[in-house]
Design an enzyme around this catalytic site. Structure first.
Site, mmCIF file in Angstrom:
data_model
loop_
_atom_site.group_PDB
_atom_site.id
_atom_site.type_symbol
_atom_site.label_atom_id
_atom_site.label_comp_id
_atom_site.label_asym_id
_atom_site.label_seq_id
_atom_site.Cartn_x
_atom_site.Cartn_y
_atom_site.Cartn_z
ATOM 1 N N LYS A 183 40.903 30.246 38.244
ATOM 2 C CA LYS A 183 40.298 28.905 38.214
ATOM 3 C C LYS A 183 40.828 28.122 37.013
ATOM 4 O O LYS A 183 41.259 26.992 37.127
ATOM 5 C CB LYS A 183 38.772 29.026 38.148
ATOM 6 N N GLU A 189 45.070 37.858 31.126
ATOM 7 C CA GLU A 189 45.472 38.955 32.018
ATOM 8 C C GLU A 189 46.298 38.431 33.182
ATOM 9 O O GLU A 189 47.365 38.960 33.508
ATOM 10 C CB GLU A 189 44.224 39.665 32.571
ATOM 11 N N GLY A 242 33.440 30.493 38.733
ATOM 12 C CA GLY A 242 34.368 31.574 39.063
ATOM 13 C C GLY A 242 33.722 32.637 39.944
ATOM 14 O O GLY A 242 34.244 33.043 40.977
ATOM 15 N N ARG A 243 32.537 33.060 39.559
ATOM 16 C CA ARG A 243 31.868 34.138 40.281
ATOM 17 C C ARG A 243 31.243 33.655 41.598
ATOM 18 O O ARG A 243 30.643 34.438 42.328
ATOM 19 C CB ARG A 243 30.826 34.815 39.390
ATOM 20 N N GLU A 328 26.714 38.065 34.590
ATOM 21 C CA GLU A 328 27.347 36.906 33.958
ATOM 22 C C GLU A 328 26.463 35.667 34.125
ATOM 23 O O GLU A 328 26.515 34.731 33.336
ATOM 24 C CB GLU A 328 28.739 36.647 34.551
ATOM 25 N N HIS A 359 24.148 62.192 45.097
ATOM 26 C CA HIS A 359 24.662 63.414 44.472
ATOM 27 C C HIS A 359 25.238 63.109 43.101
ATOM 28 O O HIS A 359 25.973 63.920 42.542
ATOM 29 C CB HIS A 359 25.724 64.039 45.383
ATOM 30 N N LYS A 487 37.355 37.018 23.544
ATOM 31 C CA LYS A 487 38.734 36.623 23.893
ATOM 32 C C LYS A 487 39.426 36.037 22.657
ATOM 33 O O LYS A 487 40.599 36.335 22.379
ATOM 34 C CB LYS A 487 38.716 35.588 25.024
#
Ligand code: F6P
Length: 524
Positions: A183, A189, A242-243, A328, A359, A487
């Protein structure tokens, strides 16, 4: 003009005290059925605390928090993200009758996919993106492509070079499409991994590597400056979080991998949940009631986390998707007015698909000192050909939920131990270890089957639940200021490691020590 949101902190709201009292005196009634049907889903809240007084207090609390005008504002695209002064209009992206830029973007994406399909191009897609530009795409591709796809998708999100190395390994540079999803188009990254992919294409002798790189971003200018061809830039907008961006062209990779029908289907299911959320009165509103149950568990009963248990192997990426969406959005301790919130807010979200989870950590859920509310998610019908497997899956899901709800009292555990032939003294001792407390809350969400429509509806259910919880807690569910500081520190340290700057004297002793160590080792 009256502010859109009630700016008081929650402890200042008298209706909150009434809600807390009602919640404290409510119980999980094992003889009651509380079902809400919405957009092809059935939400069962029977294993959550309930009482007429609590339902009433919840409705009054919503009014005090100006739920109706706030909901309207969200769905109309008004400024609900107050700290960034933006709308959060992800619902517009899935509105059936989209027009203007949204419709144009959809058409461009469909045209791109159709041309690629017709030309039988791009056997491999390297989807480079992180967080909201990644988890939703993984979720949809893995949910609907698990039996194999003509195009293989390789997800690269992490800055760890092993990720891009693995993502490109063995691929044919001639028939690989690089999708850069970001976005902001500033995420380190994604830009670094994109750069490696570009170099990989060039190293393969590509005269025009730009023909094989597309970008999805709200910052077209930055993408152009980076080198992306204009006709290879697919838009989203800053009014899409973004999410919350899966509903936008961020899903291009989904369309290429499992078809444009999957994207349209998910948008359709989500839009149906939007309609339910918009029109249903609070007591019959699935996101609203799920939100209130979550607030009882977190802010009244003090459960620190929420466990997500999808009883569907295809939904393993639902957990990281919801971790970002929930944490977030709700990981905030400052109210809209800038004051401390004053009550516990967003829980830690964790989980694993059932029955693997049984388990792995269900011992903790059943007998641990804390426990956690669980969201069980299951499909009534499977898509594989083994009914026995599915019956067993359904049986395990219901059984785990019943054990948490009803528990096993000491007397039952003692009878069990005695029936197994243990000596009375040992049986009495063992029974303590085999007792289950019960009254451990959970929600059950039943999908008729896993389809793009029901998955879309499920994600929208959580989006709206989170909006209602943020509203009641009095926090902004649409910003994420907390991600920036780390960041910035990372950029600073990176420059020190790279020798572009001295080691910052402001570092704490330990950080300074390791920066010096790593700088040295990166020079040798
Ligand atoms: O750092 C967190 C975050 O900003 C998320 O909110 C977002 O989904 C992710 O990073 C990726 O951001 P972008 O899509 O701008 O690259």
């Amino acid at each position: 003009m009256e502010p859109l949101f009630d700016l008081r902190t929650l402890p200042e709201v008298p209706e909150w005290a009434d809600f807390v009292d009602a919640a404290r005196s409510a119980r999980i009634a094992t003889d009651e059925l509380r079902l809400i049907k919405a957009a092809g889903l059935t939400l069962d809240l029977s294993a959550q605390r309930s009482a007429p007084a609590l339902t009433h207090a919840g409705t009054r609390l919503l009014e005090a928090r100006r739920f109706t005008p706030a909901r309207r504002a969200l769905l109309d695209g008004a400024i609900v993200n107050t700290t960034e002064h933006r709308a959060a209009w992800h619902t517009a992206l899935r509105a059936p009758a989209a027009t203007g830029d949204i419709a144009a973007a959809r058409q461009r994406m469909d045209d791109f996919v159709r041309q690629a399909d017709t030309a039988r191009r791009w056997r491999n897609i390297v989807h480079i993106g992180i967080g909201g530009s990644d988890w939703g795409v993984r979720l949809a591709v893995h949910a609907f492509g698990y039996t194999g796809m003509w195009r293989q998708v390789h997800f690269v999100s992490n800055i760890d070079g092993h990720a891009i190395e693995g993502g490109l390994a063995g691929l044919d540079p001639q028939d690989t499409l690089i999708v850069m999803a970001s976005k902001s188009f500033t995420t380190a990254e994604t830009l670094e991994n994109g750069q490696r992919a570009l170099e990989w294409l060039r190293a393969a002798g590509h005269r025009d590597p730009w023909g094989q790189i597309v970008a999805i971003t709200a910052q077209a200018e930055r993408a152009r400056e980076w080198g992306i061809r204009n006709d290879h830039i697919f838009p989203l907008w800053d009014w899409v979080g973004g999410r919350f961006s899966l509903w936008s062209a961020i899903s291009l990779t989904v369309a290429l991998a499992v078809g444009t029908g999957v994207v349209a289907g998910m948008q359709g299911g989500a839009a149906a949940m939007d309609t339910h959320f918009a029109n249903s009165p609070p007591v019959e509103n699935a996101p609203v009631q799920m939100a209130l149950a979550g607030i009882v568990n977190r802010s009244v009963l003090g459960y620190g986390s929420l466990n997500i248990a999808p009883y569907d192997y295809r939904l393993h990426d639902l957990i990281p998707y919801l971790q970002q969406l929930e944490m977030e959005s709700l990981g905030k301790s400052v109210a809209l007015n800038g004051a401390p919130v004053g009550v516990p807010t967003g829980p830690a979200v964790w989980g694993m698909p059932g029955t693997d989870a049984q388990h792995t950590f269900f011992q903790w859920l059943h007998q641990g000192s804390d426990g956690a509310p669980v969201d069980f998610i299951v499909c009534r019908h499977a898509d594989h050909g083994w009914p026995r497997h599915h019956q067993s899956l359904l049986a395990n899901c219901l059984a785990q939920r019943e054990a948490l709800l009803c528990g096993k009292p000491y007397a039952a555990a003692l009878a069990e131990s005695l029936a197994e032939g243990h000596a009375p003294e040992r049986a009495r001792w063992l029974a303590h270890h085999r007792t289950h407390p019960g009254q451990r809350p959970s929600s059950l969400i039943v999908l008729s089957r896993l389809s793009p429509y029901t998955l879309g509806a499920l994600l929208a259910l959580y989006e709206h639940k989170i909006f209602v919880q943020a509203l009641i807690w009095g926090i902004n569910g649409f910003d994420q200021w907390g991600v920036e500081y780390g960041k910035r520190l990372a950029r600073n340290i990176l420059e020190s490691l790279g020798g572009q700057r001295e080691i910052d004297t402001a570092h704490d002793a330990s950080t300074a020590y390791w920066v010096a160590c790593f700088r040295e080792s990166s020079n040798t």
